[in-house]
Design a protein around this motif. Structure first.
Motif, short mmCIF file in Angstrom:
data_model
loop_
_atom_site.label_atom_id
_atom_site.label_comp_id
_atom_site.label_asym_id
_atom_site.label_seq_id
_atom_site.Cartn_x
_atom_site.Cartn_y
_atom_site.Cartn_z
N LYS A 1 0.84 -1.21 0.00
CA LYS A 1 0.00 0.00 0.00
C LYS A 1 0.88 1.26 0.00
O LYS A 1 0.62 2.19 -0.76
CB LYS A 1 -0.96 -0.01 1.19
N ARG A 2 1.92 1.27 0.83
CA ARG A 2 2.81 2.43 0.92
C ARG A 2 3.58 2.63 -0.38
O ARG A 2 3.63 3.74 -0.92
CB ARG A 2 3.81 2.23 2.08
N GLU A 3 4.16 1.56 -0.90
CA GLU A 3 4.98 1.66 -2.12
C GLU A 3 4.16 2.13 -3.32
O GLU A 3 4.64 2.95 -4.11
CB GLU A 3 5.63 0.31 -2.43
N ILE A 4 2.96 1.62 -3.48
CA ILE A 4 2.15 2.01 -4.64
C ILE A 4 1.73 3.47 -4.53
O ILE A 4 1.72 4.20 -5.53
CB ILE A 4 0.94 1.06 -4.81
N LYS A 5 1.44 3.93 -3.34
CA LYS A 5 1.13 5.35 -3.14
C LYS A 5 2.35 6.21 -3.49
O LYS A 5 2.23 7.22 -4.19
CB LYS A 5 0.69 5.60 -1.69
N PRO B 1 -7.94 -1.72 0.38
CA PRO B 1 -7.54 -2.84 1.24
C PRO B 1 -8.38 -4.11 1.09
O PRO B 1 -7.83 -5.20 1.01
CB PRO B 1 -7.65 -2.28 2.65
N GLY B 2 -9.69 -3.99 1.00
CA GLY B 2 -10.53 -5.18 0.92
C GLY B 2 -10.38 -5.97 -0.37
O GLY B 2 -10.85 -7.09 -0.48
N TYR C 1 -7.56 -3.75 -6.49
CA TYR C 1 -8.09 -2.55 -7.14
C TYR C 1 -7.51 -1.31 -6.49
O TYR C 1 -7.01 -1.35 -5.36
CB TYR C 1 -9.62 -2.52 -7.04
N TYR C 2 -7.61 -0.20 -7.21
CA TYR C 2 -7.07 1.06 -6.70
C TYR C 2 -8.05 2.18 -6.97
O TYR C 2 -8.97 2.05 -7.78
CB TYR C 2 -5.72 1.38 -7.38
N CYS C 3 -7.83 3.30 -6.26
CA CYS C 3 -8.59 4.52 -6.57
C CYS C 3 -7.58 5.64 -6.79
O CYS C 3 -6.53 5.68 -6.16
CB CYS C 3 -9.60 4.85 -5.48
#
Length: 141
Positions: A59-63, A72-73, A102-104
């Motif tokens: 999550k951190r790296e992709i941001k 997350p879900g 998935y991402y937003c």
């Protein structure tokens, strides 16, 4: 007498780098990134920090790399793959824990990322060897 050289690396000299990586497909194309100064494309993601889980790291790296939030879900671990790291000293093993999800937001190169690109199966040779192996194992069955 001269010591014989052999291709195996002393296990005491092996360094393992733990990473978390994201696999995102659009049809047959796979999202790949190239860092500034690098010659190959990689699966987005990066090193897992001490005390961090692979899920937290992805999550951190992709941001940091692409400016989007993973939802997350929707995160699902696909597997862990290990092999010699590209452009790293002999015996440097990268162990990549790969996720889909998935991402937003809007994908855009951030910070150390020079370019993002959707690579087709014919362009997969532009990826670092581990990315080639992982995507072949997952999608060329």
């Amino acid at each position: 007498m001269r010591a014989s050289s052999h291709s195996t690396t002393d296990p005491a000299l092996i360094k393992v780098i733990e990473t978390a990586n994201w696999i995102l497909r659009d049809g047959e194309n796979i999202l790949s990134v190239r860092s500034h100064g690098r010659d190959r494309f990689y699966l987005p993601g990066g090193k897992i920090d001490p005390g961090e889980t692979a899920r937290e790291a992805i999550k951190r790296e992709i941001k940091e790399e692409l400016g989007v939030d993973l939802i997350p879900g929707t995160l699902r671990q696909l597997g862990t793959f290990a092999g010699q790291g590209h452009n790293l000293p002999e015996g440097s093993i990268v162990r990549m824990t790969c996720f889909t999800g998935y991402y937003c937001g809007t994908l855009a190169p951030e910070r150390e990322i020079a370019e993002l690109r959707w690579l087709s199966p014919r362009e997969r040779h532009l990826m670092a060897p581990m990315g080639q192996k992982i995507t072949a194992a997952l999608f060329d069955i």
